[in-house]
Design a protein around this motif. Structure first.
Motif, PDB file in Angstrom:
ATOM      1  N   UNK A   1     -10.052   9.815  52.235  1.00  0.00           N
ATOM      2  CA  UNK A   1      -9.702   9.270  53.543  1.00  0.00           C
ATOM      3  C   UNK A   1      -8.208   9.432  53.769  1.00  0.00           C
ATOM      4  N   UNK A   2      -7.853   9.922  54.944  1.00  0.00           N
ATOM      5  CA  UNK A   2      -6.447  10.083  55.304  1.00  0.00           C
ATOM      6  C   UNK A   2      -6.140   9.218  56.508  1.00  0.00           C
ATOM      7  N   UNK A   3      -5.050   8.473  56.413  1.00  0.00           N
ATOM      8  CA  UNK A   3      -4.586   7.654  57.536  1.00  0.00           C
ATOM      9  C   UNK A   3      -3.223   8.168  57.968  1.00  0.00           C
ATOM     10  N   UNK A   4      -3.148   8.826  59.123  1.00  0.00           N
ATOM     11  CA  UNK A   4      -1.832   9.258  59.605  1.00  0.00           C
ATOM     12  C   UNK A   4      -1.035   8.050  60.103  1.00  0.00           C
ATOM     13  N   UNK A   5       0.226   8.274  60.391  1.00  0.00           N
ATOM     14  CA  UNK A   5       1.077   7.206  60.913  1.00  0.00           C
ATOM     15  C   UNK A   5       0.402   6.537  62.102  1.00  0.00           C
ATOM     16  N   UNK A   6       0.455   5.211  62.170  1.00  0.00           N
ATOM     17  CA  UNK A   6      -0.210   4.520  63.281  1.00  0.00           C
ATOM     18  C   UNK A   6       0.417   4.818  64.638  1.00  0.00           C
ATOM     19  N   UNK A   7       1.581   5.422  64.665  1.00  0.00           N
ATOM     20  CA  UNK A   7       2.211   5.759  65.939  1.00  0.00           C
ATOM     21  C   UNK A   7       1.830   7.152  66.408  1.00  0.00           C
ATOM     22  N   UNK A   8       1.409   7.993  65.480  1.00  0.00           N
ATOM     23  CA  UNK A   8       1.120   9.376  65.858  1.00  0.00           C
ATOM     24  C   UNK A   8      -0.378   9.593  65.988  1.00  0.00           C
ATOM     25  N   UNK A   9      -1.137   9.378  64.915  1.00  0.00           N
ATOM     26  CA  UNK A   9      -2.565   9.650  64.955  1.00  0.00           C
ATOM     27  C   UNK A   9      -2.821  11.142  65.070  1.00  0.00           C
ATOM     28  N   UNK A  10      -4.071  11.511  64.906  1.00  0.00           N
ATOM     29  CA  UNK A  10      -4.461  12.913  65.054  1.00  0.00           C
ATOM     30  C   UNK A  10      -5.629  12.949  66.035  1.00  0.00           C
ATOM     31  N   UNK A  11      -5.375  13.369  67.271  1.00  0.00           N
ATOM     32  CA  UNK A  11      -6.446  13.391  68.272  1.00  0.00           C
ATOM     33  C   UNK A  11      -7.658  14.180  67.785  1.00  0.00           C
TER      34      UNK A  11
ATOM     35  N   UNK B   1      -4.406  21.407  62.480  1.00  0.00           N
ATOM     36  CA  UNK B   1      -3.819  20.076  62.556  1.00  0.00           C
ATOM     37  C   UNK B   1      -2.456  20.114  63.245  1.00  0.00           C
ATOM     38  N   UNK B   2      -2.222  19.174  64.177  1.00  0.00           N
ATOM     39  CA  UNK B   2      -0.910  19.116  64.829  1.00  0.00           C
ATOM     40  C   UNK B   2       0.160  18.516  63.909  1.00  0.00           C
ATOM     41  N   UNK B   3      -0.236  17.947  62.783  1.00  0.00           N
ATOM     42  CA  UNK B   3       0.732  17.370  61.839  1.00  0.00           C
ATOM     43  C   UNK B   3       0.558  18.043  60.484  1.00  0.00           C
ATOM     44  N   UNK B   4       1.614  18.082  59.679  1.00  0.00           N
ATOM     45  CA  UNK B   4       1.510  18.725  58.366  1.00  0.00           C
ATOM     46  C   UNK B   4       1.017  17.760  57.281  1.00  0.00           C
ATOM     47  N   UNK B   5       0.259  16.772  57.663  1.00  0.00           N
ATOM     48  CA  UNK B   5      -0.187  15.752  56.709  1.00  0.00           C
ATOM     49  C   UNK B   5      -1.240  16.242  55.736  1.00  0.00           C
ATOM     50  N   UNK B   6      -1.795  15.311  55.017  1.00  0.00           N
ATOM     51  CA  UNK B   6      -2.773  15.604  53.968  1.00  0.00           C
ATOM     52  C   UNK B   6      -4.181  15.707  54.559  1.00  0.00           C
ATOM     53  N   UNK B   7      -4.356  16.671  55.465  1.00  0.00           N
ATOM     54  CA  UNK B   7      -5.655  16.831  56.118  1.00  0.00           C
ATOM     55  C   UNK B   7      -6.350  18.126  55.726  1.00  0.00           C
ATOM     56  N   UNK B   8      -5.741  18.916  54.841  1.00  0.00           N
ATOM     57  CA  UNK B   8      -6.416  20.138  54.408  1.00  0.00           C
ATOM     58  C   UNK B   8      -6.349  20.241  52.883  1.00  0.00           C
ATOM     59  N   UNK B   9      -7.239  21.028  52.325  1.00  0.00           N
ATOM     60  CA  UNK B   9      -7.373  21.120  50.872  1.00  0.00           C
ATOM     61  C   UNK B   9      -6.088  21.576  50.177  1.00  0.00           C
ATOM     62  N   UNK B  10      -5.372  22.604  50.675  1.00  0.00           N
ATOM     63  CA  UNK B  10      -4.150  23.017  49.966  1.00  0.00           C
ATOM     64  C   UNK B  10      -3.108  21.900  49.845  1.00  0.00           C
ATOM     65  N   UNK B  11      -2.937  21.095  50.912  1.00  0.00           N
ATOM     66  CA  UNK B  11      -1.959  20.001  50.842  1.00  0.00           C
ATOM     67  C   UNK B  11      -2.405  18.914  49.874  1.00  0.00           C
ATOM     68  N   UNK B  12      -3.700  18.642  49.821  1.00  0.00           N
ATOM     69  CA  UNK B  12      -4.202  17.636  48.880  1.00  0.00           C
ATOM     70  C   UNK B  12      -4.083  18.161  47.450  1.00  0.00           C
ATOM     71  N   UNK B  13      -4.339  19.445  47.263  1.00  0.00           N
ATOM     72  CA  UNK B  13      -4.172  20.048  45.931  1.00  0.00           C
ATOM     73  C   UNK B  13      -2.732  19.886  45.454  1.00  0.00           C
ATOM     74  N   UNK B  14      -1.768  20.170  46.345  1.00  0.00           N
ATOM     75  CA  UNK B  14      -0.353  20.026  45.979  1.00  0.00           C
ATOM     76  C   UNK B  14      -0.027  18.561  45.671  1.00  0.00           C
ATOM     77  N   UNK B  15      -0.563  17.645  46.462  1.00  0.00           N
ATOM     78  CA  UNK B  15      -0.301  16.219  46.251  1.00  0.00           C
ATOM     79  C   UNK B  15      -0.815  15.774  44.880  1.00  0.00           C
ATOM     80  N   UNK B  16      -2.061  16.095  44.563  1.00  0.00           N
ATOM     81  CA  UNK B  16      -2.630  15.663  43.282  1.00  0.00           C
ATOM     82  C   UNK B  16      -1.990  16.388  42.109  1.00  0.00           C
ATOM     83  N   UNK B  17      -1.657  17.650  42.293  1.00  0.00           N
ATOM     84  CA  UNK B  17      -1.048  18.427  41.215  1.00  0.00           C
ATOM     85  C   UNK B  17       0.336  17.877  40.834  1.00  0.00           C
TER      86      UNK B  17
END
Length: 192
Positions: free
Chosen positions: A38-48, A95-111
Motif C-alpha cells: 500500500x502506498x500513501x502519497x502526501x495528503x496534499x498531493x494525492x494521485x488522481x 504516475x504524475x509523481x516519482x513516488x513508490x508506485x512502480x516496481x523499480x522504485x520499490x525495488x530500490x527502496x527495499x534494496x
C-alpha cells in the motif's frame, strides 16, 4: 570394495569437502500469492485515479529476491529484487509523481534497507535500521515475512505498508546432489 563401503566413502568425502557454514548466506525467495503493498502519497498531493482513492493506492505484490543474512552481525538485506505489482496499472506507467508506485522504485527502496536484530525468541526478528515499523521475520525454516513500513503523511510526506510472506526456492545444486547420490546408490546396490 563392496558398494556399501564405496557409498560410505563417497558420502564421507562429500561431507568433509563441503565448506563450513558461512557467516553470510544468500538464499533466493519467492513472494507467496496474496502479498500486498500500500502506498500513501502526501495528503496534499494525492494521485488522481488511484484505487481505492487518490490518497491510498493498493497493490498486489509478487516476485523474487535474494535474502542475505549475516549471522554474525545479525543483519539482513533484500538483494536482486525482481518485483511485480498488480493494481493501479495506469498509475504505475504514467504516475504524475516519482513516488513508490512502480516496481523499480520499490525495488530500490527495499534494496537500500538494512535490517538489524530486533529481538530473539524462536524466530529471528529484524527491523529496518531507518524505519523501525518495517519488520522482517525469519522463521528459520525457509519462510520470511515482511510487515509494516512508515507513515510520514501527518507531516506532508508519504507512507508505505508491506504485508507479504515469502518461501525459499530450493537450490538446484542441492537437489542435483541428492538426485546424483540416489542414482549412485542404486547403481552400486545393483552391483552388490
Amino acid at each position: 570394495m563392496n558398494g556399501a563401503r564405496l557409498i560410505t566413502c563417497l558420502l564421507f568425502v562429500a561431507l568433509t569437502a563441503a565448506p563450513a557454514r558461512a557467516a553470510v548466506t544468500q538464499t533466493t525467495y519467492r513472494i507467496n500469492p496474496g502479498g500486498q503493498y500500500e502506498y500513501k502519497p502526501s495528503p496534499w498531493i494525492g494521485i488522481p485515479g488511484g484505487v481505492p482513492s487518490p490518497f491510498e493506492l493498493d497493490f498486489g505484490i509478487g516476485g523474487t529476491f535474494i535474502y542475505e543474512l549475516d549471522a554474525t552481525a545479525k543483519t539482513a538485506r533484500l538483494l536482486n529484487l525482481d518485483l511485480s505489482l498488480n493494481g493501479n496499472e495506469a498509475i504505475q506507467t504514467q504516475s504524475p509523481t516519482p513516488g513508490l508506485v512502480n516496481a523499480p522504485n520499490i525495488e530500490r527502496f527495499l534494496n537500500s534497507r538494512l535490517f538489524v536484530e530486533d529481538f530473539l525468541g524462536g524466530l529471528l526478528h529484524l527491523k529496518s535500521s531507518d524505519y523501525s515499523n518495517l519488520k522482517l521475520t525469519d522463521s528459520l525454516n525457509g519462510n520470511l515475512t515482511l510487515l509494516g513500513g512508515f507513515n510520514n503523511t501527518p507531516a506532508d510526506g508519504d507512507g508505505v505498508f508491506f504485508n507479504f510472506s515469502a518461501v525459499a526456492i530450493p537450490e538446484p545444486t542441492a537437489a542435483t546432489l541428492v538426485a546424483l547420490a540416489s542414482i549412485v546408490g542404486l547403481f552400486f546396490k545393483r552391483l552388490a
